[in-house]
Design an enzyme around this catalytic site. Structure first.
Site, short mmCIF file in Angstrom:
data_model
loop_
_atom_site.label_atom_id
_atom_site.label_comp_id
_atom_site.label_asym_id
_atom_site.label_seq_id
_atom_site.Cartn_x
_atom_site.Cartn_y
_atom_site.Cartn_z
N MET A 95 26.19 -11.75 -31.44
CA MET A 95 25.06 -10.75 -31.47
C MET A 95 26.49 -9.02 -31.23
O MET A 95 26.41 -8.35 -29.98
CB MET A 95 24.24 -10.95 -29.64
CG MET A 95 23.15 -11.77 -30.62
SD MET A 95 22.88 -12.44 -29.41
CE MET A 95 24.47 -13.67 -28.14
N MET A 103 15.39 -15.51 -33.11
CA MET A 103 14.80 -15.36 -31.74
C MET A 103 13.87 -15.62 -30.79
O MET A 103 13.41 -14.41 -31.64
CB MET A 103 15.56 -13.62 -31.56
CG MET A 103 17.83 -13.99 -31.29
SD MET A 103 18.48 -14.53 -31.08
CE MET A 103 18.74 -14.81 -29.06
N ASP A 149 27.42 -17.57 -28.16
CA ASP A 149 27.45 -16.54 -28.34
C ASP A 149 28.27 -15.73 -28.58
O ASP A 149 29.42 -15.37 -26.61
CB ASP A 149 25.95 -16.10 -27.26
CG ASP A 149 25.05 -17.01 -26.95
OD1 ASP A 149 23.89 -16.66 -28.49
OD2 ASP A 149 24.42 -17.93 -26.36
N SER A 186 23.25 -24.52 -26.09
CA SER A 186 24.08 -22.71 -25.93
C SER A 186 24.96 -22.91 -24.96
O SER A 186 24.11 -22.74 -23.83
CB SER A 186 23.04 -21.98 -25.99
OG SER A 186 23.92 -21.04 -25.98
N HIS A 240 27.14 -17.48 -32.26
CA HIS A 240 25.44 -16.26 -32.99
C HIS A 240 26.68 -15.13 -32.43
O HIS A 240 26.96 -14.97 -31.86
CB HIS A 240 24.56 -16.40 -32.25
CG HIS A 240 23.67 -16.01 -32.01
ND1 HIS A 240 22.84 -15.64 -31.09
CD2 HIS A 240 23.91 -14.86 -33.16
CE1 HIS A 240 21.85 -14.74 -31.29
NE2 HIS A 240 22.02 -13.92 -32.16
N ASP A 286 16.23 -19.73 -31.04
CA ASP A 286 16.87 -19.22 -29.65
C ASP A 286 16.17 -18.05 -29.01
O ASP A 286 16.15 -17.62 -28.43
CB ASP A 286 18.64 -18.69 -30.48
CG ASP A 286 19.80 -18.12 -29.47
OD1 ASP A 286 19.46 -19.46 -28.29
OD2 ASP A 286 20.14 -18.25 -29.33
N HIS A 307 26.26 -24.01 -29.82
CA HIS A 307 26.29 -22.92 -29.70
C HIS A 307 26.47 -21.97 -28.90
O HIS A 307 27.18 -22.01 -27.75
CB HIS A 307 24.39 -22.63 -29.81
CG HIS A 307 24.12 -20.75 -30.52
ND1 HIS A 307 23.02 -20.67 -31.16
CD2 HIS A 307 23.81 -20.02 -29.61
CE1 HIS A 307 22.45 -19.57 -30.91
NE2 HIS A 307 22.95 -19.27 -30.44
N MET A 336 28.68 -11.32 -27.82
CA MET A 336 28.47 -10.49 -27.62
C MET A 336 29.27 -9.10 -26.85
O MET A 336 30.17 -9.63 -26.48
CB MET A 336 27.68 -10.18 -25.82
CG MET A 336 26.34 -11.29 -25.89
SD MET A 336 24.79 -11.68 -25.02
CE MET A 336 24.26 -13.18 -24.93
C1 DX5 Z 1 20.39 -15.52 -26.20
C2 DX5 Z 1 21.03 -15.87 -26.30
C3 DX5 Z 1 20.74 -17.58 -26.41
C4 DX5 Z 1 20.96 -18.14 -24.73
C5 DX5 Z 1 19.49 -18.81 -24.78
O1 DX5 Z 1 20.40 -14.15 -26.16
O2 DX5 Z 1 21.87 -15.85 -27.47
O3 DX5 Z 1 21.87 -18.19 -27.15
O4 DX5 Z 1 22.01 -18.30 -24.31
O5 DX5 Z 1 19.59 -19.17 -23.53
P1 DX5 Z 1 18.29 -19.40 -22.12
O6 DX5 Z 1 18.12 -21.48 -24.19
O7 DX5 Z 1 18.67 -20.13 -20.98
O8 DX5 Z 1 17.48 -18.72 -22.69
ZN ZN Z 2 22.40 -17.24 -29.37
#
Ligand code: DX5
Ligand code: ZN
Length: 244
Positions: free
Chosen positions: A83, A152, A51, A24, A81, A190, A49, A53
């Site tokens: 969000m 999650m 993210d 990630s 992913h 995740d 991965h 946001m």
């Molecule tokens: C959090 C993200 C994750 C995050 C995980 O909302 O969706 O993908 O990057 O990071 P770690 O592994 O540090 O918890």
């Molecule tokens: Zn994520």
């Protein structure tokens, strides 16, 4: 799904019994994302991965389609992913940018069924994500229509949070439910995943481990990947021996 030519929908996404690692990027040094992605690929992770946001569905802001396009040639599939509120507005841009899979949150989507179908029709793998407080019931009617169920294990928004063990029963229940209706679908976890928690998640039935800070915050990514893989193999081995 690991060869450069087969990122798009086609053959089953999963090889039975195997655990995949997805690095990630949110946990990487954002001033050198491309180097971090290449380092993850060299260290042998199967996926990246990414993210996304919007400062609305989650308070934080992160990566747009331009980042995905800039990483499309790193040699491993890019799993996005989302969000974001109203993710259906953005799936096409991310798939055009090179995403192999796009995952949307059930809590953020007014028409999850239609959005999953759109993702598939555009040639990508379709994922549905549930935040820790969302019961598996929210995905029950859609289990046959997804390629990936993302559970999650932290509240979405930030890297570096602690794994929430109360999600483990949901992982077990999801694995049991998918076995009946869609055994090829993968279960991704995740948030807060490292060797100890990756072991627990794999034992519960997770097949993709997304990990940010546990891989990127260590100096030597290859050894972090090896430690996570070994722990996950122990977890999935126990699961297999228990006949699950
Ligand atoms: C959090 C993200 C994750 C995050 C995980 O909302 O969706 O993908 O990057 O990071 P770690 O592994 O540090 O918890
Ligand atoms: Zn994520």
């Amino acid at each position: 799904m690991n060869s450069c030519t087969s990122y798009r929908r086609g053959a089953s996404i999963e090889e039975t019994g195997r655990i995949y690692i997805s690095a990630s990027l949110l946990g990487a040094d954002h001033s050198r994302l491309r180097e971090a992605a290449l380092e993850a690929a060299r260290a042998g992770v199967e996926y990246l991965h990414i993210d996304v946001m919007d400062g609305h569905f989650v308070p934080n802001l992160a990566f747009g389609p331009g980042v995905v396009a800039g990483l499309r040639d790193v040699g491993i599939p890019l799993m996005v992913h989302l969000m974001v509120t109203g993710p259906e507005r953005h799936v096409e841009a991310f798939i055009r940018a090179g995403a192999a899979s796009v995952t949307v949150h059930s809590e953020a989507c007014s028409d999850a069924r239609g959005t999953l179908a759109t993702i598939r029709s555009l040639g990508a793998y379709a994922g549905l994500a549930l935040s820790p407080g969302t019961p598996l019931d929210a995905a029950a009617a859609l289990l046959a229509e997804l390629d990936l169920l993302l559970l999650m294990t932290v509240n979405p928004g930030y890297s570096g949070q602690s794994f929430m063990p109360e999600v483990l029963p949901k992982i077990r229940a999801a694995a049991a439910a998918l076995r009946g209706v869609n055994p090829a679908a993968m279960i991704e976890v995740d948030g807060g995943i490292g060797p100890e928690t990756g072991y627990l998640a794999a034992q519960a039935g997770a097949t993709i481990l997304a990990a940010g800070s546990s891989l990127f915050a260590r100096g030597d990514m290859a050894s972090a990947v090896a430690a996570l893989r070994a722990a996950a193999a122990r977890g999935s081995g126990q699961r297999a021996r228990a006949g699950l």
